[in-house]
Design an enzyme around this catalytic site. Structure first.
Site, PDB file in Angstrom:
ATOM      1  N   GLU A   1      -6.737  -5.383  -2.062  1.00  6.39           N
ATOM      2  CA  GLU A   1      -6.246  -5.967  -0.812  1.00  6.39           C
ATOM      3  C   GLU A   1      -6.946  -7.294  -0.567  1.00  6.39           C
ATOM      4  OE1 GLU A   1      -6.635  -3.471   2.612  1.00  6.39           O
ATOM      5  OE2 GLU A   1      -5.972  -1.651   1.559  1.00  6.39           O
TER       6      GLU A   1
ATOM      7  N   GLU B   1      -9.856   2.977   0.880  1.00 10.77           N
ATOM      8  CA  GLU B   1     -11.068   2.527   1.568  1.00 10.77           C
ATOM      9  C   GLU B   1     -11.946   3.718   1.975  1.00 10.77           C
ATOM     10  OE1 GLU B   1      -9.831  -1.847   3.261  1.00 10.77           O
ATOM     11  OE2 GLU B   1      -9.774  -0.165   4.683  1.00 10.77           O
TER      12      GLU B   1
END
Length: 799
Positions: free
Chosen positions: A294, A196
């Protein structure tokens, strides 16, 4: 993902809603599907046409070793103890993702938590996955603990390194780590270089530096595992232009990678259709493959281990029902969204589906000892040295157990089979999976109008409106606060309404939801009103950022304010990105300027700055602002400005009412008739509303106390067995003679046939019952579910 609970209430009591539905365990095996139709199952899953044979059905189970060390047992579909990786393989999972931290231990070798996943432990997870026939995605965080858009801290060993040495360290660490996987025979098919990385990676920010780090990691992957795919990973696909911009920055700097990976959580990240659009744009424009690294959804709002969950409120989970069926539908839709990209859409990974409780909520102390010893919670106290503002304050257990694909005892939920069902389709008898839980917000002084119907969602995706009758407790609402009102649908289903009464706000467009921004003065060079799920409240907020040091000011001046005392507040979140500076809420009146700091504590770590006792003079002029000096790359969101008259304290004693509610909670519900328990539930509901009222009078409190006491005294024992001892003596409190609740409006429930009216019982005690007659009929909900006794918020403190 960094699985923190809501920071303002780390251990708050969590209530399951009627929307959660029953837990659905996996159906009996028999997975061979007919070529021309879906399989029969306990849930409904629409088939995803055209799924590639090698579509990645992935899960991230990075916490597994620590969970097993804490005594967690995983089971097969028959409930027998089994190896987690075998259970996953049997459910048609084909890939396992494992995170890798550089050094998640302190100087005393105490683990930071979250599985304590260093290279050695990650290799062990990879080895077990390979033994079960699963391929492995290695997720290199390039940090010693959680990395996400708000936190990309340097590993301890790299702290202070200049960029060129840090880039070299990234390459060396990547190569050494992957060689350990290769030496152990782990089937690594993909490697993420960073996690991320929206705002940084490995402790560096800015695209020039980030590109060098990502390129060094990718080059090491190519050298050690030439057949493995190289992935970069970002989040927030809902923000317009974000992914296109990231891909453009990487291309401009020649970063070599194969896969553009995205996090996608339906709670925050927009629609599946938008996900398809932004990933397809990257795939077609830059020739990259794409994957969702995710995703997840909640099957319940109940807490499993005594540590608050990331998602624990109905308002936080509205895209799908909070149920096993809703969980399966959510994952199926993400699979379909990635498949719709075309050949470039590689697959989907569910994040931490096996992060289960190490013990029940009532064993919190024992659970905490295991989290500390084994790292089986999201963070231990040892992590505070590395991450003092987040882990150092909110360390504890799993905030994800309600998003697992397993029950708390380790048995798979049927939603684990969604990867298989997405290929075949699955059908089940039509059943209700959720009943809408209502939330109504009104300004103080406005009438409370609850809906006449609520939405009932079925497992086939259909939605029907069911008429609802609400209790008379709504008539006891007094002043700003949050209240819970019960209702029953025509089909007999329990439903609740959360009524939020907000104080008068003297600011115009305080949440930036309207297009008219004229009331606001904003430093537009580095701050803009934007839409996005990062807005602390509503759809819009002021988003600020600059790549050089900058000053921020978001302000509004109000005139004509009556002289008096006021309260001001504002909410925000963000990060200083390692620099110094900050922002504060300031209020300026003729009496001077006051300020309160508004910490930028991290992504989605919302904080509210409050200034009480703001004095406004005869001139009636007030300026409310959030302002400050910020370092380069600092960013944040600020929203929900409030300027409201200070609450006028109501001098009441609630002790007797608290005691009455506690006695009601201690009642043995097996000893009394359902009808009399329904009376009790209704009386306690009124008590809870009165206790939540910021302007409840002593008459309100005394009336509610007498009501609960009278119903306790009049409980009717079941026919079988001896008569129970009296629960409470006859009440001595008088019912209110002033401040009586208004008559409930249309939609109030009527007394059920055969149920003795509560007001009659009050008359029998000798208390004055007349004011309560106005709502007595609305208090009766025969056969309703038990009342929620744990009050979340009390607006006026106990006397």
């Amino acid at each position: 993902m960094s699985p923190r609970p809501a920071p303002a209430h780390p251990l708050r009591a969590l209530a399951a809603t009627a929307a959660a539905g029953a837990l659905l365990l996996t159906a009996s095996p028999g997975w061979a599907a007919p070529d021309d139709g879906p399989v029969e199952a306990g849930i409904v899953v629409e088939r995803v046409d055209g799924l590639a044979e090698d579509f990645m059905n992935g899960v991230d189970v990075s916490s597994v070793l620590s969970l097993e060390e804490s005594g967690v047992t995983f089971r097969d579909t028959a409930g027998r103890p089994a190896d987690l990786f075998d259970v996953l393989a049997d459910a048609d999972v084909t890939w396992v993702r494992v995170r890798v931290w550089n050094d998640p231990f302190d100087a005393r070798d105490r683990g930071y938590g979250g599985g304590n996943v260093d290279v050695d432990r990650a290799v062990e997870i990879g080895r077990r996955a390979t033994a079960a026939g699963l391929r492995v995605l290695v997720d290199l965080h390039y940090s010693d603990f959680w990395a996400d858009p708000a936190k990309q801290q340097s590993p301890k060993a790299w702290e202070g390194l200049p960029l060129d040495e840090r880039v070299a360290a990234v390459g060396e660490f990547t190569a050494t780590s992957l060689q350990a996987f290769a030496d152990a025979g782990v089937d690594v098919g993909m490697v993420q270089v960073g996690n991320e990385t929206n705002n940084g990676v490995a402790g560096v920010t800015g695209w020039d530096a980030m590109a060098q780090v990502l390129a060094a990691g990718g080059a090491a992957v190519r050298a050690v595992l030439p057949d493995a795919l190289v992935a970069v990973h970002f989040t927030n696909p809902e923000t317009p232009g974000r992914y296109a911009g990231y891909a453009r920055e990487l291309a401009a700097r020649g970063v070599d990678y194969d896969v553009f990976a995205s996090s996608y959580y339906p709670f925050w990240h927009g629609s599946p259709d938008n996900l398809t659009r932004v990933l397809r744009d990257v795939a077609t424009t830059y020739g990259k493959r794409v994957v969702v690294a995710e995703t997840s959804w909640a099957y319940t709002l109940e807490d499993g281990d005594g540590h608050g969950n990331t998602i624990d409120q109905p308002a936080e989970a509205t895209a799908y029902p909070v149920s096993v069926q809703g969980q399966a539908t959510a994952v199926r839709d993400v699979i379909a969204a990635v498949a719709a990209v075309g050949d470039a859409g590689l697959g989907v990974f569910y994040w931490e589906p096996a992060w289960l409780p190490v013990g029940p909520p009532d064993a919190l102390q024992a659970n905490a000892a295991l989290w500390e010893r084994d790292g089986s919670g999201w963070a231990t106290s040892a992590a505070g040295e590395y991450d003092p503002e987040d882990a150092g304050e909110w360390y504890g257990g799993s905030s994800w157990d309600n998003q697992a694909l397993f029950t708390h005892d380790g048995t798979p939920l049927e939603s684990l089979q969604v990867f298989r069902y997405a290929r075949t389709g699955a059908v089940a008898p039509r059943a209700v999976v959720s009943v809408e839980q209502v939330r109504v917000t009104v300004r103080d002084g406005e009438p409370v109008e609850l809906p006449a119907t609520v939405a009932v969602t079925y497992n086939d995706g259909s939605v029907e409106q069911d008429p609802v009758t609400w209790s008379g407790a709504v008539g006891w609402i007094r002043g700003p606060g949050e209240y819970t009102v019960r209702g029953t649908t025509a089909a007999g289903r329990a439903v609740t309404a959360t009524v939020v009464v907000t104080a008068t706000n003297l600011l115009r467009n305080p949440g930036f939801e309207d297009d008219d921004l004229a009331p606001w003065s904003i430093t537009w060079e580095n701050a803009q009103v934007r839409e996005g799920v990062d807005a602390p409240e509503g759809a819009r907020a002021v988003n600020f950022w600059d790549d050089a040091p900058y000053a921020l000011r978001v302000a509004q001046t109000v005139t004509g304010v009556p002289a008096g005392t006021y309260t001001a507040s504002a909410t925000g979140h963000g990060s200083l990105e390692g620099g110094t500076g900050g922002v504060a809420l300031t209020v300026t009146t003729a009496a001077g300027t006051r300020s309160a700091g508004l910490p930028l504590a991290g992504w989605q770590q919302e904080r509210t700055a409050v200034l009480d006792d703001v004095v406004v003079g005869a001139d009636g002029v007030v300026t409310v602002a959030v302002a400050g000096d910020l370092p380069a790359a600092a960013w944040g969101w600020v929203d929900a400005f409030v300027l409201t008259p200070a609450a006028v304290g109501v001098d009441v004693s609630r002790t007797a009412l608290d005691d009455a509610v506690a006695r009601a909670a201690a009642v043995d519900r097996d000893a009394w008739t359902p009808a009399s328990l329904a009376d009790l539930d209704a009386a306690v509901e009124v008590a809870q509303v009165v206790l939540a009222g910021s302007r409840a009078t002593q008459a309100d409190v005394d009336g509610a106390t007498a009501l609960v006491a009278a119903v306790l005294d009049g409980l009717v024992p079941r026919a079988a067995g001896p008569t129970p001892a009296p629960t409470t003596p006859a009440p001595t409190a008088s019912a209110p003679t002033t401040g009586a609740p208004p008559a409930a409006g249309p939609g109030t429930a009527a007394a059920a046939p055969g149920v003795r009216p509560v007001a009659d019982r009050l008359s029998a005690t000798g208390a004055t019952a007349a004011p309560l007659l106005l709502v007595a009929a609305g208090l009766l909900l025969a056969g309703a579910a038990g009342v929620h006794l744990a009050r979340r918020r009390r607006a006026v403190p106990r006397a």
